[in-house]
Design an enzyme around this catalytic site. Structure first.
Site, PDB file in Angstrom:
ATOM      1  N   ARG A 145       0.945  -1.059   0.042  1.00 54.50           N
ATOM      2  CA  ARG A 145      -0.046   0.161   0.139  1.00 54.50           C
ATOM      3  C   ARG A 145       0.902   1.277  -0.138  1.00 54.50           C
ATOM      4  NH1 ARG A 145      -2.202  -3.265   3.775  1.00 54.50           N
ATOM      5  NH2 ARG A 145      -4.565  -3.676   3.083  1.00 54.50           N
ATOM      6  N   LYS A 155      -2.540   0.313   7.484  1.00 56.47           N
ATOM      7  CA  LYS A 155      -4.137   0.042   7.216  1.00 56.47           C
ATOM      8  C   LYS A 155      -5.130  -0.870   9.233  1.00 56.47           C
ATOM      9  CE  LYS A 155      -8.022  -0.685   4.390  1.00 56.47           C
ATOM     10  NZ  LYS A 155      -8.158  -0.494   3.153  1.00 56.47           N
ATOM     11  N   HIS A 157      -2.830   1.796  -5.879  1.00 55.41           N
ATOM     12  CA  HIS A 157      -4.602   0.433  -5.167  1.00 55.41           C
ATOM     13  C   HIS A 157      -4.281  -0.185  -6.850  1.00 55.41           C
ATOM     14  CE1 HIS A 157      -7.544  -1.540  -3.804  1.00 55.41           C
ATOM     15  NE2 HIS A 157      -7.459  -1.312  -3.116  1.00 55.41           N
ATOM     16  N   ARG A 214      -1.448  -2.736  -7.288  1.00 54.72           N
ATOM     17  CA  ARG A 214      -1.469  -4.144  -5.877  1.00 54.72           C
ATOM     18  C   ARG A 214      -2.995  -4.848  -6.322  1.00 54.72           C
ATOM     19  NH1 ARG A 214      -1.879  -4.522  -0.615  1.00 54.72           N
ATOM     20  NH2 ARG A 214      -3.400  -4.609   0.964  1.00 54.72           N
ATOM     21  N   HIS A 230      -3.879  -8.449   3.532  1.00 59.80           N
ATOM     22  CA  HIS A 230      -5.146  -8.794   3.746  1.00 59.80           C
ATOM     23  C   HIS A 230      -5.789  -8.381   5.459  1.00 59.80           C
ATOM     24  CE1 HIS A 230      -6.676  -8.350  -0.257  1.00 59.80           C
ATOM     25  NE2 HIS A 230      -6.842  -6.649   0.038  1.00 59.80           N
ATOM     26  N   TYR A 255     -11.286  -9.494  -5.976  1.00 61.23           N
ATOM     27  CA  TYR A 255     -10.717  -9.251  -7.409  1.00 61.23           C
ATOM     28  C   TYR A 255     -10.504 -10.605  -8.360  1.00 61.23           C
ATOM     29  CZ  TYR A 255      -7.437  -6.333  -4.606  1.00 61.23           C
ATOM     30  OH  TYR A 255      -7.195  -5.376  -3.893  1.00 61.23           O
TER      31      TYR A 255
END
Length: 415
Positions: free
Chosen positions: A254, A279, A352, A355, A378, A387
Site C-alpha cells: 500500500r 491500515k 491501489h 496492487r 488483508h 479480485y
C-alpha cells in the site's frame, strides 16, 4: 482587458494568484496538467479560449460534460473541471479559487473538550481534509443525539447509546454515509477509552456497514512494464519515484506502507521487507526481489538527501521529510500518463490499481487466495475475493454458452 488575455496569460495569472493565496504547490502542479492539455488542444484546433471551447475540450479529452453532476465525477475529473473553471473565473474577473476548510463544529458544551481533543489528535496524524470532515460530520450528529438522549457526561455513554445512535443515523441517512460514520465512531470510541473518558472500549459495538464493492481497476502486465519504463532515471526524482512505484507493482504494498518504510524494515541479509501495515496493523513479511532491492540501493546511495530521518523515501527538497501517500498516488498517475496509458472513466490509476493488478496476476498463476491475502496483508480472505470479479482467466473457463433466440417473442414477433 481580461477578456483579451490568452490562455497562456490566464494560466500564469491563475497560478500566481493561487500561490499568493497560500495554495500548496503540489495542488497547483496537478491543475497545471489540465492547463497544458487545454493549451495544446486549443493550438491543435486553432481555437481561442472561451467557455464554449473550454467545455468542448473537457468533453473531447476527458468525457466530462458541462451539465454533468459535479458530485458524481471521479476525484481526478473534479480536479480537471476545477482547473478549467479557475481559468473561466479569472477571465470573468472572479476569484479563481476558494480554499477548502474544515466543516464547522456544533458540539454541545458537555462534549466540547473530548471531541475537540479527538479532532486535534486526528489532525496531528496528517489525515486528509475529507477524513477530518467526515469525523466532524459524525461528531456533530453524535452530539445532537447525546443531547436529545439527555446524556450529560461523556462517561455516561453505554453500548446501548452507541447502538441507538447508529440506528437513529440509519433512519435518516443513506448507506455510504452510515458506513463513513461507523468508521469514525469506532476510532472515536477507542480514543475515548484510551484517554479515560469512558470505562470500556465500545468500538466493537459498532457493526461494520458494507456497501456494494466496485470492480477493481487492473492493468495488464505489458501496460505496467510500459509505465515503469517511462520513468526518467537520469534525474534524482525519477530514481526515487521508480523505486517506490516498483515496490507497489512487484509487491503490492500500500502507498501508506511504502511512505512509512524505515531502514529497519529492510533486512538485506534475509532479502525480506518486514513491517506492520498502517491500515490493518497486521505484520507483513515480503520477499525482496532483486530489481526492487537494486532500485532501493541506487536511490539510497546516489540521490537520497542527507537527513537524520529514518524513513527511506524523502522529499527531494527541504524540509527533507517522508512523503505522504497522496504524493505517491500523483507519482503513479503521472507515470501512467507519461507512458501514454489513458485512464478510461471508472478506471483508477493510482497505487491501489497496481496492487489490484498484482492480485489478478497471481490469480492467473493459480496462486491460492489465502496466499494472496497474506501477501496483500488483508485482514481476511473475503477482502481478497473481490479480485475474483476481474479474474477473466478463470471466468472464461466457467462461462455458459448463451442460447439462441429462436422461438422467442420480441415485440410481438416470433424470431
Amino acid at each position: 482587458m481580461k477578456e483579451q488575455m490568452s490562455v497562456t496569460e490566464l494560466i500564469q495569472t491563475v497560478s500566481q494568484s493561487m500561490k499568493g493565496d497560500g495554495i500548496k504547490q503540489d495542488y497547483i502542479t496537478q491543475l497545471s496538467y489540465t492547463w497544458k492539455a487545454l493549451e495544446q488542444y486549443l493550438i491543435a484546433h486553432d481555437l481561442v479560449f472561451s467557455k464554449e471551447n473550454a467545455f468542448t475540450f473537457l468533453k473531447d479529452k476527458y468525457d466530462i460534460h458541462a451539465d454533468q453532476n459535479f458530485a458524481k465525477l471521479r476525484p481526478i475529473d473534479k480536479r480537471r473541471k476545477r482547473a478549467v473553471c479557475a481559468l473561466l473565473h479569472c477571465a470573468d474577473g472572479k476569484s479563481v479559487y476558494r480554499e477548502k476548510t474544515y466543516w464547522p463544529c456544533s458540539f454541545h458544551d458537555a462534549y466540547v473538550l473530548p471531541f475537540y481533543e479527538f479532532l486535534n489528535e486526528r489532525k496531528s496524524q496528517d489525515l486528509a481534509l475529507s477524513t477530518i470532515n467526515r469525523d466532524i460530520y459524525t461528531l456533530n450528529h453524535f452530539s445532537k443525539y447525546l443531547q436529545e438522549s439527555r446524556i450529560s457526561k461523556i462517561s455516561d455513554i453505554s453500548p446501548a447509546i452507541v447502538q441507538g445512535f447508529m440506528k437513529w443515523l440509519a433512519e435518516q441517512k443513506n448507506l455510504p454515509t452510515l458506513k463513513s460514520a461507523s468508521a469514525s465512531m469506532r476510532v472515536l470510541l477507542r480514543y475515548l477509552y484510551q484517554n479515560g473518558y469512558i470505562p470500556e472500549d465500545y468500538s466493537p459495538v459498532v457493526l461494520s456497514v458494507r456497501c456494494r464493492k466496485v470492480v477493481p481497476s487492473v492493468y495488464q502486465t505489458d501496460e505496467i512494464e510500459k509505465m515503469l519504463v517511462s520513468f526518467n532515471q537520469s534525474s534524482a526524482v525519477g530514481i526515487r519515484n521508480y523505486a517506490m512505484v516498483l515496490m507497489a507493482a512487484r509487491l503490492g504494498i500500500r502507498a501508506s506502507d511504502i511512505c512509512a518504510l524505515e531502514f529497519k524494515n529492510i533486512h538485506w541479509e534475509r532479502n525480506t521487507i518486514e513491517f506492520v501495515t498502517v491500515k490493518t496493523g497486521k505484520p507483513a513479511v515480503l520477499p525482496l526481489p532483486a530489481d526492487v532491492g537494486n532500485a532501493i540501493i541506487r536511490y539510497i546511495k546516489d540521490v537520497r538527501p542527507s537527513s537524520e530521518d529514518h524513513h527511506i523515501f524523502l522529499r527531494m527538497q527541504a524540509p527533507f521529510k517522508k512523503l505522504n501517500p497522496a504524493s505517491l498516488h500523483m507519482i503513479v498517475t503521472n507515470a501512467f500518463r507519461d507512458a501514454g496509458i489513458t485512464a478510461r472513466p471508472g478506471r483508477c490509476h493510482g497505487p491501489h490499481a497496481l496492487r489490484a493488478s498484482l492480485a489478478t496476476s497471481m490469480l492467473e498463476k493459480e496462486i491460492p487466495l489465502p496466499v494472496i491475502s497474506e501477501v496483500l496483508s488483508h485482514s481476511d480472505t473475503d477482502t481478497t475475493k473481490m479480485y475474483l470479479k476481474v479474474d477473466m482467466h478463470h471466468l472464461r473457463k466457467i462461462a455458459l454458452e448463451v442460447p439462441g433466440l429462436t422461438g422467442v417473442w420480441m415485440g410481438g414477433v416470433r424470431i
